[in-house]
Motif scaffolding. Structure first.
Motif, PDB file in Angstrom:
ATOM      1  N   GLN A   1       0.841  -1.191   0.000  1.00 53.60           N
ATOM      2  CA  GLN A   1       0.000   0.000   0.000  1.00 53.60           C
ATOM      3  C   GLN A   1       0.880   1.246   0.000  1.00 53.60           C
ATOM      4  O   GLN A   1       1.877   1.316   0.726  1.00 53.60           O
ATOM      5  CB  GLN A   1      -0.894   0.014   1.247  1.00 53.60           C
ATOM      6  CG  GLN A   1      -2.005   1.041   1.207  1.00 53.60           C
ATOM      7  CD  GLN A   1      -3.178   0.599   0.352  1.00 53.60           C
ATOM      8  OE1 GLN A   1      -3.166  -0.496  -0.226  1.00 53.60           O
ATOM      9  NE2 GLN A   1      -4.179   1.434   0.244  1.00 53.60           N
ATOM     10  N   VAL A   2       0.512   2.207  -0.825  1.00 48.73           N
ATOM     11  CA  VAL A   2       1.242   3.464  -0.914  1.00 48.73           C
ATOM     12  C   VAL A   2       0.253   4.593  -0.668  1.00 48.73           C
ATOM     13  O   VAL A   2      -0.819   4.629  -1.266  1.00 48.73           O
ATOM     14  CB  VAL A   2       1.891   3.640  -2.299  1.00 48.73           C
ATOM     15  CG1 VAL A   2       2.574   5.002  -2.406  1.00 48.73           C
ATOM     16  CG2 VAL A   2       2.891   2.521  -2.561  1.00 48.73           C
ATOM     17  N   GLN A   3       0.616   5.496   0.198  1.00 43.08           N
ATOM     18  CA  GLN A   3      -0.190   6.685   0.422  1.00 43.08           C
ATOM     19  C   GLN A   3       0.548   7.892  -0.131  1.00 43.08           C
ATOM     20  O   GLN A   3       1.764   8.036   0.089  1.00 43.08           O
ATOM     21  CB  GLN A   3      -0.483   6.860   1.905  1.00 43.08           C
ATOM     22  CG  GLN A   3      -1.394   5.779   2.460  1.00 43.08           C
ATOM     23  CD  GLN A   3      -1.778   6.014   3.914  1.00 43.08           C
ATOM     24  OE1 GLN A   3      -0.998   6.501   4.698  1.00 43.08           O
ATOM     25  NE2 GLN A   3      -3.009   5.666   4.254  1.00 43.08           N
ATOM     26  N   LEU A   4      -0.182   8.744  -0.819  1.00 46.98           N
ATOM     27  CA  LEU A   4       0.407   9.895  -1.493  1.00 46.98           C
ATOM     28  C   LEU A   4      -0.262  11.175  -0.998  1.00 46.98           C
ATOM     29  O   LEU A   4      -1.495  11.230  -0.902  1.00 46.98           O
ATOM     30  CB  LEU A   4       0.217   9.774  -3.008  1.00 46.98           C
ATOM     31  CG  LEU A   4       0.759   8.501  -3.661  1.00 46.98           C
ATOM     32  CD1 LEU A   4       0.338   8.425  -5.121  1.00 46.98           C
ATOM     33  CD2 LEU A   4       2.263   8.425  -3.535  1.00 46.98           C
ATOM     34  N   VAL A   5       0.558  12.162  -0.714  1.00 41.54           N
ATOM     35  CA  VAL A   5       0.033  13.437  -0.245  1.00 41.54           C
ATOM     36  C   VAL A   5       0.683  14.557  -1.050  1.00 41.54           C
ATOM     37  O   VAL A   5       1.906  14.754  -0.974  1.00 41.54           O
ATOM     38  CB  VAL A   5       0.302  13.645   1.256  1.00 41.54           C
ATOM     39  CG1 VAL A   5      -0.235  15.005   1.696  1.00 41.54           C
ATOM     40  CG2 VAL A   5      -0.339  12.524   2.066  1.00 41.54           C
ATOM     41  N   SER A  21       4.758  19.212  -4.699  1.00 42.16           N
ATOM     42  CA  SER A  21       5.434  18.037  -4.161  1.00 42.16           C
ATOM     43  C   SER A  21       4.405  16.959  -3.894  1.00 42.16           C
ATOM     44  O   SER A  21       3.242  17.244  -3.622  1.00 42.16           O
ATOM     45  CB  SER A  21       6.154  18.372  -2.850  1.00 42.16           C
ATOM     46  OG  SER A  21       7.123  19.377  -3.028  1.00 42.16           O
ATOM     47  N   CYS A  22       4.871  15.745  -3.944  1.00 46.09           N
ATOM     48  CA  CYS A  22       4.032  14.601  -3.614  1.00 46.09           C
ATOM     49  C   CYS A  22       4.874  13.666  -2.755  1.00 46.09           C
ATOM     50  O   CYS A  22       5.853  13.078  -3.245  1.00 46.09           O
ATOM     51  CB  CYS A  22       3.548  13.914  -4.873  1.00 46.09           C
ATOM     52  SG  CYS A  22       2.679  12.351  -4.592  1.00 46.09           S
ATOM     53  N   ALA A  23       4.506  13.545  -1.503  1.00 44.15           N
ATOM     54  CA  ALA A  23       5.230  12.682  -0.573  1.00 44.15           C
ATOM     55  C   ALA A  23       4.552  11.333  -0.487  1.00 44.15           C
ATOM     56  O   ALA A  23       3.325  11.253  -0.350  1.00 44.15           O
ATOM     57  CB  ALA A  23       5.275  13.336   0.799  1.00 44.15           C
ATOM     58  N   ALA A  24       5.352  10.290  -0.564  1.00 48.01           N
ATOM     59  CA  ALA A  24       4.819   8.933  -0.549  1.00 48.01           C
ATOM     60  C   ALA A  24       5.240   8.191   0.710  1.00 48.01           C
ATOM     61  O   ALA A  24       6.336   8.391   1.234  1.00 48.01           O
ATOM     62  CB  ALA A  24       5.318   8.164  -1.774  1.00 48.01           C
ATOM     63  N   ASP A 110      -1.952   2.680  -9.680  1.00 47.02           N
ATOM     64  CA  ASP A 110      -2.635   1.948  -8.623  1.00 47.02           C
ATOM     65  C   ASP A 110      -3.017   2.828  -7.437  1.00 47.02           C
ATOM     66  O   ASP A 110      -3.967   2.510  -6.704  1.00 47.02           O
ATOM     67  CB  ASP A 110      -1.737   0.811  -8.123  1.00 47.02           C
ATOM     68  CG  ASP A 110      -1.363  -0.146  -9.235  1.00 47.02           C
ATOM     69  OD1 ASP A 110      -0.159  -0.467  -9.359  1.00 47.02           O
ATOM     70  OD2 ASP A 110      -2.263  -0.561  -9.982  1.00 47.02           O
ATOM     71  N   TYR A 111      -2.255   3.875  -7.202  1.00 47.66           N
ATOM     72  CA  TYR A 111      -2.467   4.700  -6.016  1.00 47.66           C
ATOM     73  C   TYR A 111      -2.529   6.167  -6.434  1.00 47.66           C
ATOM     74  O   TYR A 111      -1.760   6.600  -7.301  1.00 47.66           O
ATOM     75  CB  TYR A 111      -1.340   4.490  -5.003  1.00 47.66           C
ATOM     76  CG  TYR A 111      -1.160   3.057  -4.603  1.00 47.66           C
ATOM     77  CD1 TYR A 111      -0.134   2.292  -5.152  1.00 47.66           C
ATOM     78  CD2 TYR A 111      -2.025   2.452  -3.692  1.00 47.66           C
ATOM     79  CE1 TYR A 111       0.034   0.969  -4.796  1.00 47.66           C
ATOM     80  CE2 TYR A 111      -1.862   1.126  -3.334  1.00 47.66           C
ATOM     81  CZ  TYR A 111      -0.837   0.393  -3.895  1.00 47.66           C
ATOM     82  OH  TYR A 111      -0.686  -0.922  -3.545  1.00 47.66           O
ATOM     83  N   TRP A 112      -3.392   6.901  -5.746  1.00 49.11           N
ATOM     84  CA  TRP A 112      -3.616   8.306  -6.071  1.00 49.11           C
ATOM     85  C   TRP A 112      -3.633   9.144  -4.800  1.00 49.11           C
ATOM     86  O   TRP A 112      -4.099   8.687  -3.747  1.00 49.11           O
ATOM     87  CB  TRP A 112      -4.963   8.482  -6.780  1.00 49.11           C
ATOM     88  CG  TRP A 112      -4.977   7.911  -8.159  1.00 49.11           C
ATOM     89  CD1 TRP A 112      -5.175   6.602  -8.507  1.00 49.11           C
ATOM     90  CD2 TRP A 112      -4.764   8.628  -9.373  1.00 49.11           C
ATOM     91  NE1 TRP A 112      -5.104   6.466  -9.881  1.00 49.11           N
ATOM     92  CE2 TRP A 112      -4.851   7.696 -10.426  1.00 49.11           C
ATOM     93  CE3 TRP A 112      -4.518   9.967  -9.679  1.00 49.11           C
ATOM     94  CZ2 TRP A 112      -4.696   8.065 -11.772  1.00 49.11           C
ATOM     95  CZ3 TRP A 112      -4.360  10.326 -11.005  1.00 49.11           C
ATOM     96  CH2 TRP A 112      -4.455   9.388 -12.036  1.00 49.11           C
ATOM     97  N   GLY A 113      -3.128  10.360  -4.920  1.00 52.62           N
ATOM     98  CA  GLY A 113      -3.281  11.305  -3.836  1.00 52.62           C
ATOM     99  C   GLY A 113      -4.636  11.985  -3.905  1.00 52.62           C
ATOM    100  O   GLY A 113      -5.429  11.737  -4.820  1.00 52.62           O
ATOM    101  N   GLN A 114      -4.887  12.857  -2.946  1.00 56.50           N
ATOM    102  CA  GLN A 114      -6.165  13.555  -2.864  1.00 56.50           C
ATOM    103  C   GLN A 114      -6.216  14.779  -3.754  1.00 56.50           C
ATOM    104  O   GLN A 114      -7.293  15.324  -4.009  1.00 56.50           O
ATOM    105  CB  GLN A 114      -6.450  13.952  -1.413  1.00 56.50           C
ATOM    106  CG  GLN A 114      -6.699  12.765  -0.510  1.00 56.50           C
ATOM    107  CD  GLN A 114      -7.899  11.955  -0.967  1.00 56.50           C
ATOM    108  OE1 GLN A 114      -8.992  12.475  -1.142  1.00 56.50           O
ATOM    109  NE2 GLN A 114      -7.682  10.651  -1.204  1.00 56.50           N
ATOM    110  N   GLY A 115      -5.085  15.236  -4.210  1.00 48.75           N
ATOM    111  CA  GLY A 115      -5.056  16.374  -5.110  1.00 48.75           C
ATOM    112  C   GLY A 115      -4.781  17.690  -4.402  1.00 48.75           C
ATOM    113  O   GLY A 115      -5.045  17.830  -3.207  1.00 48.75           O
ATOM    114  N   THR A 116      -4.241  18.633  -5.155  1.00 48.70           N
ATOM    115  CA  THR A 116      -4.006  19.981  -4.644  1.00 48.70           C
ATOM    116  C   THR A 116      -4.428  20.970  -5.730  1.00 48.70           C
ATOM    117  O   THR A 116      -4.115  20.783  -6.911  1.00 48.70           O
ATOM    118  CB  THR A 116      -2.539  20.162  -4.224  1.00 48.70           C
ATOM    119  OG1 THR A 116      -2.363  21.453  -3.628  1.00 48.70           O
ATOM    120  CG2 THR A 116      -1.574  20.046  -5.406  1.00 48.70           C
ATOM    121  N   GLN A 117      -5.116  22.006  -5.315  1.00 51.22           N
ATOM    122  CA  GLN A 117      -5.672  22.970  -6.261  1.00 51.22           C
ATOM    123  C   GLN A 117      -4.614  23.990  -6.669  1.00 51.22           C
ATOM    124  O   GLN A 117      -3.946  24.575  -5.816  1.00 51.22           O
ATOM    125  CB  GLN A 117      -6.869  23.705  -5.649  1.00 51.22           C
ATOM    126  CG  GLN A 117      -7.435  24.821  -6.495  1.00 51.22           C
ATOM    127  CD  GLN A 117      -8.205  24.307  -7.701  1.00 51.22           C
ATOM    128  OE1 GLN A 117      -9.017  23.385  -7.582  1.00 51.22           O
ATOM    129  NE2 GLN A 117      -7.973  24.913  -8.862  1.00 51.22           N
TER     130      GLN A 117
END
Length: 122
Positions: A1-5, A21-24, A110-117
């Motif tokens: 499992q990978v979490q992305l922010v 940036s996207c931290a995993a 397979d994994y997605w972050g929540q997004g940033t506007q």
């Protein structure tokens, strides 16, 4: 499992620059290709760019080529999107995604972050 922010979104004037940036999470970050996508209201999700696991191959969508760059730091489990010469049409929610290979197709990830506007004012 990978979490992305994702982080770094905000309001910027046309012609300006912004870095995302996207931290995993996880210890296998370097085994994943990373992609950036964006979605504007009422539009389909659009490929922005992708980078392979070790960072030596990058791919950019036609609408951002020459203005955006993508990079990654595997020691920090982070992928970056540097956006220059921003235009109002770059306004969108920007998402990072992790998958087994770089691809323009969202279904490959397979994994997605929540997004940033990101909002670009004219």
């Amino acid at each position: 499992q990978v979490q992305l922010v994702e982080s770094g979104g905000g309001l910027v004037q046309a012609g300006g620059s912004r870095g995302l940036s996207c931290a995993a999470s996880g210890r296998t970050f370097s085994s994943y290709a990373m992609g950036w996508f964006r979605q504007a209201p009422g539009k389909e999700r659009e490929f922005v760019g992708a980078i392979n696991g070790n960072g030596d191959s990058t791919y950019l969508g036609g609408s951002v080529k020459g203005r955006f760059t993508i990079s990654r730091d595997n020691a920090k489990n982070t992928v970056y999107l540097q956006m220059n010469s921003l235009k109002p049409e770059d306004t969108a929610v920007y998402y990072c995604a992790a998958g087994r290979r770089p691809s323009w197709y969202p279904g490959e990830y397979d994994y997605w972050g929540q997004g940033t506007q990101v909002t670009v004012s004219s």
